[in-house]
Design an enzyme around this catalytic site. Structure first.
Site, PDB file in Angstrom:
ATOM      1  CB  SER A   1      33.128  38.470  37.084  1.00 55.71           C
ATOM      2  OG  SER A   1      32.132  37.582  37.522  1.00 55.71           O
TER       3      SER A   1
ATOM      4  CE1 TYR B   1      31.098  34.381  43.300  1.00 60.14           C
ATOM      5  CE2 TYR B   1      30.592  34.809  41.001  1.00 60.14           C
ATOM      6  CZ  TYR B   1      30.599  35.214  42.325  1.00 60.14           C
ATOM      7  OH  TYR B   1      30.105  36.447  42.666  1.00 60.14           O
TER       8      TYR B   1
ATOM      9  CB  THR C   1      34.475  35.019  45.017  1.00 60.68           C
ATOM     10  OG1 THR C   1      35.013  36.042  44.182  1.00 60.68           O
ATOM     11  CG2 THR C   1      33.389  35.629  45.896  1.00 60.68           C
TER      12      THR C   1
ATOM     13  CE  LYS D   1      35.808  40.611  44.976  1.00 58.14           C
ATOM     14  NZ  LYS D   1      34.383  40.481  45.186  1.00 58.14           N
TER      15      LYS D   1
ATOM     16  CB  SER E   1      35.974  41.965  49.133  1.00 60.58           C
ATOM     17  OG  SER E   1      34.777  42.210  48.423  1.00 60.58           O
TER      18      SER E   1
ATOM     19  CG  HIS F   1      30.136  39.680  46.898  1.00 60.39           C
ATOM     20  ND1 HIS F   1      30.654  38.426  46.724  1.00 60.39           N
ATOM     21  CD2 HIS F   1      29.530  39.974  45.724  1.00 60.39           C
ATOM     22  CE1 HIS F   1      30.350  37.973  45.524  1.00 60.39           C
ATOM     23  NE2 HIS F   1      29.679  38.903  44.882  1.00 60.39           N
TER      24      HIS F   1
END
Ligand SMILES: Cc1cc2nc3c(=O)[nH]c(=O)nc-3n(C[C@H](O)[C@H](O)[C@H](O)COP(=O)(O)O)c2cc1C
Length: 392
Positions: A123, A159, A185, A259, A281, A283
């Site tokens: 991440s 991110y 994401t 994502k 996804s 999340h």
């Protein structure tokens, strides 16, 4: 930033007889072992948690249709993905704040997947820098990719920040360290309404942003202020196909995966935008509550994308049969979020290895008993929605 409680004599007595044999067995352990704020942060979704619950419950609506007399003595769970052959189609989703479960945090995930030849998405919001995570995988004894330019078992989850310099610095660092792909994401232009973060301000600690404490991260000094809520207020809420996805394409040669794709329309746009993978996804139900379970949207996405670009998937996977169902409905590679954190909380490196071993074995057995020997042969023909059995 340990999220663990000081063990009481009662807990130690209970733990001495604790013998888990599957992922769900670990839930009562984590509930007792972690401080309430940390446990709730991991367990919960946004708002009432409807999507979070549905992610798990939806698998009960799908039945596996077993076939028999098919010689299942040779099961092959390997899967080729982004040019690499993995031991199984099960990987670890990106999760932030991993040191709340174990002092070594994300390093343990990196070592485990390198040892077991599975995948881990590191991440942006880690408690260990992306450089240290990569070094940990490379340091595994006899790891075949210790010195190669890229590490097939590690992906980087990005991110996108409002400040493009911040985003670009992360992309370049992940490239330099040899991550396989950039997993962007796209469901978090703002953080979902997570009630634990709001109810318990400050209780989760602030150190969730190790990636912004290194010497290369000067433009991101803002980042380490205010834990989850603080950093996420810097995410880009203008995120869009033209100025962000095209821009990312122009600054990196790494494959780009999106994502948070939850509709056929967005899967189609992703293919048009020339990205290299789609990741279905929601999340873990932590963004917009009441959106569908991921398994519910997988068929509409597979109709658009299957065979064109790889489809990654996560949400509610707790058993080998869940993995089997996701593969049958179109996923190429399935990831787990919370189960990895449960394993880590329970027993560190052995705990996460055990979680992956359980799931790998359960998947293998599901294949044996359903009558299929290779991952690519797990198709829609092996599943039915429960309602179909009631068309009398
Ligand atoms: C504690 C926690 C932290 C997470 N952090 C991130 C993150 O930093 N980036 C991200 O893209 N997704 C994050 N997620 C979502 C996971 O990547 C994944 O989509 C989700 O957990 C999958 O559902 P599951 O937990 O039911 O397996 C997080 C999830 C949890 C539970």
């Amino acid at each position: 930033m340990s999220g663990k409680l000081q063990p009481t004599p009662e807990f130690l007595e209970w733990e001495a007889n604790f013998m888990p044999v599957c992922v769900n067995d670990l839930i009562p352990y984590c509930e007792r072992r972690l401080k309430p704020a940390f446990w709730e942060h991991i367990r919960d979704g946004a708002m009432d948690g409807e999507t979070n619950r549905n992610n798990v419950d939806v698998y009960k609506k799908i039945r596996i249709r077993p076939r028999v007399l098919r010689d299942v003595s040779n099961i092959d769970t390997t899967v080729k993905f982004f040019g690499h052959t993995f031991a199984s189609p099960i990987g670890l989703s990106p999760t932030g704040s991993v040191q709340m479960c174990h002092p070594e945090g994300e390093k343990v995930f990196a070592r485990t997947v390198a040892k077991m030849n599975q995948a881990y998405m590191c991440s942006t919001a880690t408690t260990v820098s992306l450089e240290d995570v990569a070094a940990e995988a490379r340091g595994v004894p006899d790891y075949p990719f210790a010195k190669t330019a890229h590490i097939p078992n590690l992906f980087f989850q990005l991110y996108v920040f409002g400040d493009k310099k911040v985003t670009e610095a992360l992309v370049k660092r992940a490239e330099r360290e040899g991550y396989t792909a950039m997993v962007v994401t796209v469901d978090t232009p703002r953080l979902g309404r997570r009630l634990t973060l709001i109810r318990r301000p400050g209780e989760l600690g602030k150190r969730v942003w190790a990636n912004f404490e290194t010497k290369d991260s000067d433009p991101t000094k803002f980042a380490n202020k205010g834990g989850n809520l603080g950093l996420s207020s810097n995410f880009s809420d203008t995120l869009n196909w033209d100025s962000d996805i095209k821009w990312l394409r122009s600054i990196t040669k790494l494959p780009i995966v999106l994502k948070g794709i939850m509709s056929g329309e967005d899967a189609e746009l992703a293919i048009k935008a020339g990205v290299d993978g789609i990741y279905v996804s929601n999340h873990g139900g932590r963004q917009l509550d009441t959106i569908p379970a991921t398994l519910e949207v997988l068929p509409e996405i597979a109709r658009v994308a299957k065979g064109k670009i790889p489809i990654m998937f996560d949400g509610g996977v707790r058993k080998g049969t869940d993995v089997f169902k996701a593969l049958a409905l179109g996923a190429d590679y399935v990831f787990i979020g919370r189960p990895a954190l449960y394993g880590l909380t329970w027993n560190g490196e052995e705990g996460i290895e055990q979680v992956l071993n359980w799931l790998n074995e359960e998947l293998r057995l599901a294949m044996v008993l359903a009558g299929t020997t290779s991952i690519k042969d797990i198709s829609k023909a092996f599943v039915r929605h429960e309602s179909e059995y009631w068309k009398l």
